[in-house]
Design a protein around this motif. Structure first.
Motif, PDB file in Angstrom:
ATOM      1  N   TYR A  45       8.691  -4.057  -4.051  1.00 55.21           N
ATOM      2  CA  TYR A  45       7.777  -3.041  -3.513  1.00 55.21           C
ATOM      3  C   TYR A  45       8.498  -1.763  -3.112  1.00 55.21           C
ATOM      4  O   TYR A  45       7.995  -0.661  -3.301  1.00 55.21           O
ATOM      5  CB  TYR A  45       6.994  -3.587  -2.301  1.00 55.21           C
ATOM      6  CG  TYR A  45       5.822  -2.701  -1.980  1.00 55.21           C
ATOM      7  CD1 TYR A  45       4.572  -2.942  -2.540  1.00 55.21           C
ATOM      8  CD2 TYR A  45       5.978  -1.578  -1.171  1.00 55.21           C
ATOM      9  CE1 TYR A  45       3.508  -2.104  -2.305  1.00 55.21           C
ATOM     10  CE2 TYR A  45       4.925  -0.724  -0.922  1.00 55.21           C
ATOM     11  CZ  TYR A  45       3.689  -0.985  -1.495  1.00 55.21           C
ATOM     12  OH  TYR A  45       2.646  -0.138  -1.268  1.00 55.21           O
ATOM     13  N   HIS A  48       8.465   1.635  -4.875  1.00 57.44           N
ATOM     14  CA  HIS A  48       7.369   2.605  -4.780  1.00 57.44           C
ATOM     15  C   HIS A  48       7.650   3.704  -3.740  1.00 57.44           C
ATOM     16  O   HIS A  48       7.702   4.886  -4.103  1.00 57.44           O
ATOM     17  CB  HIS A  48       6.047   1.874  -4.510  1.00 57.44           C
ATOM     18  CG  HIS A  48       4.921   2.764  -4.100  1.00 57.44           C
ATOM     19  ND1 HIS A  48       4.390   3.713  -4.937  1.00 57.44           N
ATOM     20  CD2 HIS A  48       4.252   2.867  -2.921  1.00 57.44           C
ATOM     21  CE1 HIS A  48       3.421   4.352  -4.290  1.00 57.44           C
ATOM     22  NE2 HIS A  48       3.331   3.856  -3.066  1.00 57.44           N
ATOM     23  N   HIS A  72       5.798   5.385   4.272  1.00 56.44           N
ATOM     24  CA  HIS A  72       4.351   5.620   4.249  1.00 56.44           C
ATOM     25  C   HIS A  72       3.493   4.364   4.153  1.00 56.44           C
ATOM     26  O   HIS A  72       2.348   4.371   4.596  1.00 56.44           O
ATOM     27  CB  HIS A  72       3.967   6.641   3.161  1.00 56.44           C
ATOM     28  CG  HIS A  72       3.838   6.081   1.778  1.00 56.44           C
ATOM     29  ND1 HIS A  72       4.887   6.008   0.901  1.00 56.44           N
ATOM     30  CD2 HIS A  72       2.775   5.567   1.115  1.00 56.44           C
ATOM     31  CE1 HIS A  72       4.472   5.477  -0.242  1.00 56.44           C
ATOM     32  NE2 HIS A  72       3.188   5.198  -0.142  1.00 56.44           N
ATOM     33  N   ASP A  73       4.012   3.266   3.593  1.00 53.49           N
ATOM     34  CA  ASP A  73       3.195   2.058   3.479  1.00 53.49           C
ATOM     35  C   ASP A  73       3.568   0.991   4.504  1.00 53.49           C
ATOM     36  O   ASP A  73       3.036  -0.118   4.462  1.00 53.49           O
ATOM     37  CB  ASP A  73       3.320   1.466   2.059  1.00 53.49           C
ATOM     38  CG  ASP A  73       2.433   2.208   1.057  1.00 53.49           C
ATOM     39  OD1 ASP A  73       1.404   2.768   1.482  1.00 53.49           O
ATOM     40  OD2 ASP A  73       2.784   2.237  -0.140  1.00 53.49           O
ATOM     41  N   ASP A 139       2.396   9.966  -3.566  1.00 53.28           N
ATOM     42  CA  ASP A 139       2.031   8.550  -3.585  1.00 53.28           C
ATOM     43  C   ASP A 139       1.061   8.296  -4.742  1.00 53.28           C
ATOM     44  O   ASP A 139       1.228   7.382  -5.550  1.00 53.28           O
ATOM     45  CB  ASP A 139       1.379   8.223  -2.228  1.00 53.28           C
ATOM     46  CG  ASP A 139       0.872   6.791  -2.125  1.00 53.28           C
ATOM     47  OD1 ASP A 139       1.537   5.889  -2.663  1.00 53.28           O
ATOM     48  OD2 ASP A 139      -0.181   6.592  -1.490  1.00 53.28           O
ATOM     49  N   ASN A 143       1.524   6.088  -8.190  1.00 57.47           N
ATOM     50  CA  ASN A 143       0.567   5.027  -8.521  1.00 57.47           C
ATOM     51  C   ASN A 143      -0.064   5.256  -9.891  1.00 57.47           C
ATOM     52  O   ASN A 143      -0.299   4.311 -10.638  1.00 57.47           O
ATOM     53  CB  ASN A 143      -0.521   4.925  -7.448  1.00 57.47           C
ATOM     54  CG  ASN A 143       0.001   4.255  -6.185  1.00 57.47           C
ATOM     55  OD1 ASN A 143       0.959   3.476  -6.241  1.00 57.47           O
ATOM     56  ND2 ASN A 143      -0.602   4.572  -5.054  1.00 57.47           N
TER      57      ASN A 143
HETATM   58 MN    MN Z   1       1.836   4.030  -1.401  1.00 58.76          MN
END
Ligand code: MN
Length: 740
Positions: A45, A48, A72-73, A139, A143
């Motif tokens: 992850y 990202h 950010h996540d 972001d 994605n």
């Molecule tokens: Mn994100």
């Protein structure tokens, strides 16, 4: 996957004094928190947030923004908390990360209104700090780049959202490359067949024209250098699939018909060099008409500046050229983020954090505030899609409130946009502190102060000046109300007089019980109907007093010299100019009709002293104690009543063709003072079948005589003919009609 030291190096390259410890700490924290999590692609992850951070380093953003990208996540997807982040990285970063978490939680459903509502929240969130949106866009870009690993239905939904919301937003923020890439990625999933076809055709084309871009680049560069632009750089490219597709769609062209799939950028040192480069290419190659745009002299609202032109260039290809300086290029590429690099103005070089004071930042903020104030979410979404902002101007109230208006809007539109009451009472405007005409077209950033008056009805003519629907509707409504009020005032006076003659007293209360019999909805309507002449005051009187006996009103003798008064069968009194006409001119009853429409039956009407003739545009004025006076609209006396709209009555000529009458008008003649002049004038008048009612010598100078003649004519045409013929007489120097 980018290593920790690589990230730090990247940032240090454009910001040597960057806080290295912050970047390291964020990297390690994100890595630990995301741990063994993986993405749909199977990648760890952490790849990202790292990619998102990498995108932002390309835009050369400061280390706090990069740290926010790394984190950010974390709040959403890991055990991390806002409190923990605040403690480790400070409140500023904590707040930004939380902002992104909130955005992610917004469950974007397919319902348009809901989607728009969410977008609005998103925009409001970033109006606190534009960095939230920059991270959000990066972001989304990452994605989209990895969307192939998603389920089909998710792909389509995310792509549509990107196309409708994020791509236009990136464009609005001036980030052209980001916008192009988001559009192309979305296009691929929204319309796979079209994407396939266009991409394939573009590939074929570039194969067929192998080396063409390079060839044109070289030719352009050599030409610029040969003409002294030594530092000019030229970069060519084939257009992106989506922009090609959009052009095919909007112009209904097939791919083969599409001529300009190549775009070239000419980057030069400074603004004068831009115009020189333009001159050079326009001199060398043929220009395609209608394609020239100068965004240097008139930048777009998102700070974009360039000169655009299309030429039939080397190899007879139609090519689009964008000419700009390096600084403009950076703004075009990075948009709002480019302001992180420089202080305002051309040429600055030292790193400057994204400043709340930068033009683009404040522009974006105002845009967002304007959006958030909108009424309908659907409409708002529509605006976003259509990029309506290009056609808008943003102005401010003295208190700093932002008012968004269509281009071409006036201070009147502005006033109505603030509040209908303000619009209705507007009498003037100050723009940026100076009093300006109300017809002035507003420009971006204007501060507008509306000057108001307590008693004011918006002139109907404003309807032609304004551009907003809101203003137009309000002016129409106010005009309608004013006319109704005007007729109601007139109707009231007429009713009072009629009742008084019958020995009764008129009041609104006496009317109420008989409204149904009169077929009127309310008292005001009934009174206005009398004012407009739609209902006679006698009918109202009879409705209230059914046993009232109609008595003939006696003839009211005229006291005005030269004016002829007469009575009609139902008691109305009016006067028209001229001598009393007897049976020789159509019988005693010939004049029973009022030659004017738009008045009540019982109005006392007379013409202004200088008269009015059929064909003149006329207006009626309620004058105290004098009834209604009919003026031609040219009469300067009317200015006296400018501030009293309630006195104005719309009237029209209503001539009885069977019983024509003459009307008076006044002309002023400047004649040469010689024997026989008067006779010549009199003969001309007589020959045209016109009567002279009075003639007076106004002023006599050594060689000239000024004469005022009141003539009686059938209509304006006859009067104009008289004036034309008089002008041709040798003995006459000037002739003009006077209205007062
Ligand atoms: Mn994100």
């Amino acid at each position: 996957m980018m290593r920790q030291y690589e990230l730090v190096e990247r940032v240090q390259k454009y910001k040597p004094d960057a806080n290295e410890a912050l970047l390291n700490k964020a990297y390690v924290y994100a890595m630990q928190k995301h741990g063994k999590q993986t993405r749909a692609s199977g990648d760890p992850y952490i790849s990202h947030p790292l990619e998102v951070a990498a995108i932002l380093t390309e835009m050369r953003l400061d280390e706090s923004t990069i740290a926010v990208a790394l984190l950010h996540d974390t709040i959403e997807d890991t055990t991390a908390t806002r409190a923990e982040i605040d403690e480790l990285f400070g409140e500023d970063i904590g707040r930004l990360v939380e902002g992104l978490t909130k955005l992610k939680k917004l469950d974007l459903v397919s319902k348009k209104a809901k989607q728009a509502e969410n977008l609005r929240k998103l925009l409001l969130a970033i109006s606190d700090d534009v960095r939230v949106l920059l991270v959000k866009l990066a972001d989304r870009l990452h994605n989209m780049r990895t969307l192939e690993h998603m389920r089909d239905d998710k792909r389509a939904r995310i792509s549509e959202e990107t196309m409708e919301i994020y791509a236009p937003l990136a464009g609005r923020m001036g980030m052209q490359d980001m916008r192009d890439e988001l559009e192309d990625l979305s296009f691929r999933y929204i319309n796979p067949e079209a994407y396939e076809t266009v991409t394939q055709r573009l590939a074929e084309l570039s194969q067929r024209n192998e080396g063409l871009i390079k060839k044109i680049e070289d030719e352009l560069r050599e030409l610029l250098v040969a003409n002294g632009l030594l530092n000019a750089s030229v970069k060519g490219r084939q257009k992106q699939p989506y922009s090609v597709f959009r052009k095919m769609q909007s112009k209904s062209l097939s791919f083969e018909q599409l001529s300009d799939v190549y775009g070239f950028r000419l980057i030069v040192d400074d603004v004068p060099a831009c115009y020189r480069a333009l001159g050079i290419v326009h001199t060398r190659w043929r220009v395609v008409p209608g394609r020239f745009k100068d965004y240097i002299s008139t930048p777009k609202q998102n700070d974009y500046r360039s000169i655009h032109t299309t030429i039939v260039g080397p190899s007879r290809q139609r090519i689009e050229l964008q000419i700009r300086t390096r600084r403009m290029h950076e703004i075009a590429e990075y948009g709002i983020a480019a302001h992180a690099l420089y202080k305002d103005g051309e040429g600055g070089g030292d790193g400057e954090l994204l400043s709340r004071e930068s033009n683009a930042y404040s522009w974006l903020r105002h845009t967002i505030e304007a959006l958030a104030e909108g009424d309908s979410p659907e409409e708002f979404l529509e605006h976003t899609k259509l990029e309506l902002f290009q056609d808008q101007v943003f102005c401010f109230t003295p208190k700093g409130k932002l008012i968004a208006l269509p281009r071409g809007a006036t201070p009147i539109d502005f006033a109505y946009a603030v509040h209908t009451n303000i619009g209705d009472t507007t009498v003037g405007a100050k723009i940026n502190g100076s009093i300006m005409p109300l017809v002035t077209r507003l420009s971006n950033g204007d501060e507008v102060e509306i000057i108001r008056s307590g008693v004011q009805v918006p002139p109907a003519a404003w309807e032609e000046i304004v551009v907003t629907g809101k203003a137009r509707a309000a002016i129409r409504r106010a005009t309608r109300m004013a006319i109704r009020k005007q007729y109601a005032g007139l109707g009231h006076r007429i009713l009072e007089r009629t009742f008084e003659r019958a020995g009764k007293i008129f009041s609104r209360d006496t009317l109420r019980p008989v409204l149904h019999r009169l077929g009127q909805r309310d008292v005001e309507d009934a009174i206005a109907a009398v004012g407009r002449g739609e209902m006679s005051s006698i009918d109202v009187l009879r409705a209230v007093y059914p046993d009232y006996q109609d008595e003939r009103v006696t003839v009211k003798p005229s006291t005005d010299e030269g004016w002829f008064a007469m009575n009609s069968a139902n008691g109305m009194v009016f006067k028209i100019p001229g001598k009393p006409r007897g049976k020789d001119e159509g019988g005693a009853d010939a004049q029973d009709r009022l030659p004017i429409r738009g008045l009540g039956n019982n109005a006392e009407v007379h013409f202004s002293p200088a008269g009015a003739v059929p064909g003149d545009r006329i207006v009626g004025i309620m004058e105290d104690g004098k009834g209604i006076t009919i003026y031609p609209i040219q009469a300067s006396t009317l200015q006296k009543f400018d501030d009293e709209p309630e006195r104005w009555i719309d009237v029209r000529w209503d001539l009885d063709e069977a019983n024509k009458s003459r009307f008076m008008a006044r002309i002023l003649i400047n004649a040469i003072n010689e024997p026989g002049t008067l006779a010549t004038v009199a003969q001309t008048v007589a020959r045209l079948d016109i009567n002279i009612r009075t003639l007076s010598m106004v002023r006599v100078a050594a060689d000239f005589t000024e004469m005022a003649i009141d003539v009686e004519v059938w209509d304006l045409r006859q009067l104009n003919q008289l004036i034309v013929e008089m002008k041709e007489l040798d003995c006459i120097s000037t002739v003009k009609r006077v209205y007062d």
